[in-house]
Design an enzyme around this catalytic site. Structure first.
Site, PDB file in Angstrom:
ATOM      1  N   ASP A  93      -6.514  -0.298   6.207  1.00  0.00           N
ATOM      2  CA  ASP A  93      -7.639   0.463   5.650  1.00  0.00           C
ATOM      3  C   ASP A  93      -8.523   1.010   6.767  1.00  0.00           C
ATOM      4  O   ASP A  93      -9.044   2.114   6.671  1.00  0.00           O
ATOM      5  CB  ASP A  93      -8.451  -0.421   4.695  1.00  0.00           C
ATOM      6  CG  ASP A  93      -7.595  -0.857   3.525  1.00  0.00           C
ATOM      7  OD1 ASP A  93      -6.950   0.017   2.927  1.00  0.00           O
ATOM      8  OD2 ASP A  93      -7.538  -2.061   3.239  1.00  0.00           O
ATOM      9  N   GLU A 133       0.542 -10.293   3.686  1.00  0.00           N
ATOM     10  CA  GLU A 133       0.632  -9.353   4.816  1.00  0.00           C
ATOM     11  C   GLU A 133       0.352 -10.089   6.127  1.00  0.00           C
ATOM     12  O   GLU A 133       1.049  -9.901   7.126  1.00  0.00           O
ATOM     13  CB  GLU A 133      -0.366  -8.204   4.625  1.00  0.00           C
ATOM     14  CG  GLU A 133       0.023  -7.297   3.460  1.00  0.00           C
ATOM     15  CD  GLU A 133      -1.005  -6.244   3.112  1.00  0.00           C
ATOM     16  OE1 GLU A 133      -0.628  -5.267   2.473  1.00  0.00           O
ATOM     17  OE2 GLU A 133      -2.192  -6.380   3.462  1.00  0.00           O
ATOM     18  N   GLY A 144       0.839  -1.197   0.000  1.00  0.00           N
ATOM     19  CA  GLY A 144       0.000   0.000   0.000  1.00  0.00           C
ATOM     20  C   GLY A 144       0.875   1.249   0.000  1.00  0.00           C
ATOM     21  O   GLY A 144       2.094   1.175   0.171  1.00  0.00           O
TER      22      GLY A 144
HETATM   23  C1  5RP Z   1      -2.930  -3.641   0.912  1.00  0.00           C
HETATM   24  C2  5RP Z   1      -3.218  -3.106   2.271  1.00  0.00           C
HETATM   25  C3  5RP Z   1      -2.749  -1.719   2.569  1.00  0.00           C
HETATM   26  O1  5RP Z   1      -1.857  -1.773   3.654  1.00  0.00           O
HETATM   27  C4  5RP Z   1      -3.941  -0.867   2.908  1.00  0.00           C
HETATM   28  O2  5RP Z   1      -4.840  -0.924   1.818  1.00  0.00           O
HETATM   29  C5  5RP Z   1      -3.531   0.582   3.185  1.00  0.00           C
HETATM   30  O3  5RP Z   1      -3.171   1.216   2.001  1.00  0.00           O
HETATM   31  P1  5RP Z   1      -2.656   2.725   1.947  1.00  0.00           P
HETATM   32  O4  5RP Z   1      -1.409   2.775   2.752  1.00  0.00           O
HETATM   33  O5  5RP Z   1      -2.423   2.980   0.477  1.00  0.00           O
HETATM   34  O6  5RP Z   1      -3.717   3.610   2.515  1.00  0.00           O
HETATM   35  O7  5RP Z   1      -3.790  -3.749   3.105  1.00  0.00           O
HETATM   36  O8  5RP Z   1      -3.437  -4.928   0.736  1.00  0.00           O
END
Ligand code: 5RP
Length: 232
Positions: free
Chosen positions: A101, A120, A44
């Site tokens: 998120d 993850e 992300g």
């Molecule tokens: C990807 C994830 C990311 O860590 C999550 O979506 C956060 O993203 P961002 O840092 O772009 O806000 O779980 O699978």
């Protein structure tokens, strides 16, 4: 022999929301790096910016670290920044970091907007300590307020998995599509993603979803004691 071509993956491919805040959080995580560490790198945009901050420290202080990346986006970034990488077959992380998120007051998380939650979660369960990088947009009163729960499933189990999710109380199950590809998104593990809405997320839900045959992983992270939230 090394490839003699330009390293192209050093910029995030879209506009980063709350970029300045994410950079500051990335600098905090870079300060936690010690020479010799094996570090699980999340995915992300927040993780992406944190990796760039870590690379700056590596360069300035000539640190030697090994990264365990959770997606091609982060693997390519490590490659571009000349950060050595390994998999969980070779190394166990000393610690990890990742974005999220949503995070609620119990430190329960929804992750997987980037469809990388399988690897993850693997880094998270293999680390004694995990720093979750959360800008202000990530804090919610009730988990599931903004994001559906991503559920990765083996493609041919799609109908069965949806049926079982509805039995668990799901109110919506949407096959994830789009984003530069016709038809369903295919994860890095060659699976589908179903984005699932539950009006109530309780302590047993992560385990119940995981029990469905065909489910590879969900983006629900409930009760992980090794997690610390890093915010401004
Ligand atoms: C990807 C994830 C990311 O860590 C999550 O979506 C956060 O993203 P961002 O840092 O772009 O806000 O779980 O699978």
């Amino acid at each position: 022999m090394n490839w003699n071509i330009e390293k192209t993956y050093t910029e995030w491919n879209s506009n980063i929301i709350n970029k300045e805040e994410k950079i500051k959080i990335g600098k905090q995580i870079a300060q936690k790096v010690n020479d010799g560490d094996v570090i699980g790198f999340g995915s992300g945009s927040t993780s992406f910016l944190a990796v760039k901050e870590i690379a700056e420290r590596i360069k300035k202080e000539k640190l030697k670290i090994t990264a365990i990346p959770t997606s091609y986006e982060i693997k390519l970034l490590c490659n571009s920044l000349e950060i050595p990488i390994a998999t969980l077959l070779e190394k166990k992380p000393d610690w990890s970091f990742d974005g999220t998120d949503e995070v609620d007051e119990n430190n329960w998380l929804i992750k997987g907007r980037g469809a990388a939650m399988f690897k993850e979660k693997l880094n998270i369960v293999n680390s004694k300590k995990v720093y979750i990088l959360a800008d202000k947009s990530k804090f919610v009163k009730k988990l599931g307020e903004k994001f559906k729960i991503p559920v990765e499933c083996y493609p041919e189990t799609l109908n069965y998995v949806k049926e079982e999710l509805y039995k668990l109380g799901a109110t919506e199950c949407n096959l994830r599509t789009g984003q530069g590809k016709d038809g369903p998104i295919i994860t890095e593990n060659n699976n589908f993603i179903i984005d699932v809405k539950f009006s109530n997320i309780d302590i047993n839900l992560e385990e119940q979803i995981k029990k469905i045959t065909g489910v590879v992983e969900s983006g629900l992270f409930i009760g992980y004691k090794n997690i610390e939230i890093i915010k401004l």
